[in-house]
Design a protein around this motif. Structure first.
Motif, mmCIF file in Angstrom:
data_model
loop_
_atom_site.group_PDB
_atom_site.id
_atom_site.type_symbol
_atom_site.label_atom_id
_atom_site.label_comp_id
_atom_site.label_asym_id
_atom_site.label_seq_id
_atom_site.Cartn_x
_atom_site.Cartn_y
_atom_site.Cartn_z
ATOM 1 N N PRO A 1 -66.314 11.525 -66.966
ATOM 2 C CA PRO A 1 -66.589 10.116 -67.269
ATOM 3 C C PRO A 1 -66.504 9.223 -66.046
ATOM 4 C CG PRO A 1 -65.065 11.068 -68.869
ATOM 5 C CD PRO A 1 -65.203 12.066 -67.764
ATOM 6 N N ARG A 2 -67.399 8.252 -65.971
ATOM 7 C CA ARG A 2 -67.407 7.207 -64.937
ATOM 8 C C ARG A 2 -67.483 7.786 -63.524
ATOM 9 N NH1 ARG A 2 -63.455 6.813 -68.228
ATOM 10 N NH2 ARG A 2 -61.937 7.334 -66.604
ATOM 11 N N SER A 3 -68.170 8.911 -63.385
ATOM 12 C CA SER A 3 -68.261 9.557 -62.084
ATOM 13 C C SER A 3 -69.679 9.518 -61.536
ATOM 14 C CB SER A 3 -67.783 11.011 -62.167
ATOM 15 O OG SER A 3 -68.684 11.802 -62.919
ATOM 16 N N SER A 4 -69.771 9.621 -60.223
ATOM 17 C CA SER A 4 -71.068 9.672 -59.545
ATOM 18 C C SER A 4 -70.897 10.449 -58.249
ATOM 19 C CB SER A 4 -71.580 8.255 -59.252
ATOM 20 O OG SER A 4 -70.663 7.561 -58.419
ATOM 21 N N GLN B 1 -64.925 8.783 -58.919
ATOM 22 C CA GLN B 1 -64.650 8.428 -60.312
ATOM 23 C C GLN B 1 -63.921 7.092 -60.346
ATOM 24 O OE1 GLN B 1 -61.494 10.227 -62.632
ATOM 25 N NE2 GLN B 1 -62.813 10.377 -64.431
ATOM 26 N N LEU B 2 -64.432 6.168 -61.145
ATOM 27 C CA LEU B 2 -63.790 4.874 -61.307
ATOM 28 C C LEU B 2 -62.814 4.927 -62.478
ATOM 29 C CD1 LEU B 2 -66.855 2.501 -60.808
ATOM 30 C CD2 LEU B 2 -65.124 3.172 -59.136
ATOM 31 N N LYS C 1 -60.723 3.947 -65.929
ATOM 32 C CA LYS C 1 -61.194 3.522 -67.240
ATOM 33 C C LYS C 1 -61.208 2.005 -67.375
ATOM 34 C CE LYS C 1 -60.435 4.384 -72.178
ATOM 35 N NZ LYS C 1 -59.594 5.091 -73.175
ATOM 36 N N TYR D 1 -61.731 -0.203 -65.029
ATOM 37 C CA TYR D 1 -62.398 -0.848 -63.888
ATOM 38 C C TYR D 1 -63.267 -2.033 -64.318
ATOM 39 C CZ TYR D 1 -64.750 -1.185 -59.354
ATOM 40 O OH TYR D 1 -65.237 -1.635 -58.140
ATOM 41 N N LYS D 2 -64.084 -1.850 -65.353
ATOM 42 C CA LYS D 2 -64.981 -2.915 -65.798
ATOM 43 C C LYS D 2 -64.240 -4.010 -66.562
ATOM 44 C CE LYS D 2 -69.298 -0.257 -66.021
ATOM 45 N NZ LYS D 2 -70.421 0.188 -66.898
ATOM 46 N N ARG E 1 -56.137 12.091 -66.227
ATOM 47 C CA ARG E 1 -56.752 11.283 -67.288
ATOM 48 C C ARG E 1 -55.720 10.760 -68.280
ATOM 49 N NH1 ARG E 1 -62.134 12.933 -70.813
ATOM 50 N NH2 ARG E 1 -62.232 11.031 -72.083
ATOM 51 N N ASN F 1 -54.438 6.867 -68.386
ATOM 52 C CA ASN F 1 -54.878 6.115 -69.564
ATOM 53 C C ASN F 1 -53.727 5.724 -70.485
ATOM 54 O OD1 ASN F 1 -57.442 6.411 -68.570
ATOM 55 N ND2 ASN F 1 -58.098 7.935 -70.069
ATOM 56 N N TYR G 1 -66.467 -0.762 -53.639
ATOM 57 C CA TYR G 1 -65.648 -0.847 -54.850
ATOM 58 C C TYR G 1 -64.420 -1.724 -54.592
ATOM 59 C CZ TYR G 1 -68.514 3.262 -55.795
ATOM 60 O OH TYR G 1 -69.576 4.118 -55.946
#
Length: 283
Positions: A28-31, A49-50, A52, A54-55, A82, A86, A148
């Motif tokens: 999740p949330r990776s690039s 990876q950002l 959870k 972040y947004k 994770r 979280n 970032y």
């Protein structure tokens, strides 16, 4: 509910199941991006990876975890952190993992880039650690911090085996590049223990150093080198710096060998660096 509607819902359910069953899992949330080392034009993939949150928190600055050996370490650290991140047991952080030179065999790239000295008895190229550290300093870290909401002061390095040796090299030659170092099963033995003869500089800011090695990383358990003794000697060299800025923790993992020690090293080291006791310390 009429028969036609039931059939439609069943068909939709089956289609969704088929889609999910054939869709590869992604972290999740990776690039993955690519960065070029400007001196050599070598291209390196960088996995990101950002967190959870972040947004949800657009003004928040996050600590950063930097990893070597990306294809191996990135999924381990992203998965292991994770739940603690979280659930609030660990500070949420951006995870960045640097891979191997694009187009090069992984072993060739890591042996060249993670070793601090030239070893004439090795067939593969060695001794590029200082230049690779400059690539991190001048290219990778600025990109992450400019792209970032990444802390420029709260940065943790994690490396294992030759990656641990690379981390020790950075600690001794440019210690302020990272605020924390998690050094797993370091290959202190490389080139006749050359790392122990390397001139070491004291960090100018508070620095945490976590060294971890498996108890079975010794010849009597089938290992080619005595990694336990190497880790011990590395810790002694760090202690000899007599720096009030260094907080050192050294751990031997019961029952672990060189192939299995890293996941424990990573999560226990990160708990020590980013655990609950350190929450809300990022500025």
């Amino acid at each position: 509910m009429n028969t036609a509607l039931k059939s439609l819902l069943l068909l939709c359910a089956l289609m969704c199941f088929k889609l999910s069953a054939n869709t590869p899992y992604q972290i999740p949330r990776s690039s993955v991006i690519e960065l070029t080392e400007p001196v050599t034009n070598r291209v390196y993939p960088v996995f990101i990876q950002l967190p959870k949150s972040y947004k949800k928190h657009p003004g928040k600055i996050y600590p950063v975890i930097y990893l070597t050996d990306a294809p191996y370490t990135f999924p381990i650290v992203a998965g292991a952190t994770r739940f603690p991140m979280n659930s609030g047991k660990m500070q949420q952080a951006i995870i960045v993992a640097i891979g191997y030179e694009k187009g090069s065999a992984g072993s060739n790239s890591r042996i060249r880039d993670y070793t601090p000295t030239f070893a004439k008895d090795w067939k593969k190229k060695t001794g590029n650690a200082q230049n690779h550290a400059l690539f991190l300093k001048n290219t990778v870290l600025p990109y992450i911090e400019n792209t970032y909401r990444a802390s420029s002061t709260h940065k943790t390095y994690i490396g294992n085996s030759l990656g641990g040796l690379f981390g020790a090299t950075i600690l001794f030659t440019m210690p302020d590049l990272f605020s924390s170092y998690i050094i797993g099963s370091p290959s202190v033995w490389f080139n006749s223990y050359a790392i122990l003869a390397l001139q070491a500089h004291k960090p100018s800011m508070p620095t945490k150093v976590y060294i971890s090695v498996g108890a079975n990383e010794i010849p009597s358990f089938g290992e080619g080198q005595n990694m336990v003794e190497g880790a011990k000697q590395l810790a002694q060299k760090i202690k000899a710096l007599s720096s009030n800025n260094i907080e050192l923790k050294s751990v031997v993992i019961d029952g672990a060998n060189h192939a299995t020690a890293f996941p424990t090293t990573a999560i226990q080291g990160l708990d020590w660096v980013l655990g609950k006791a350190n929450i809300n310390t990022i500025k």
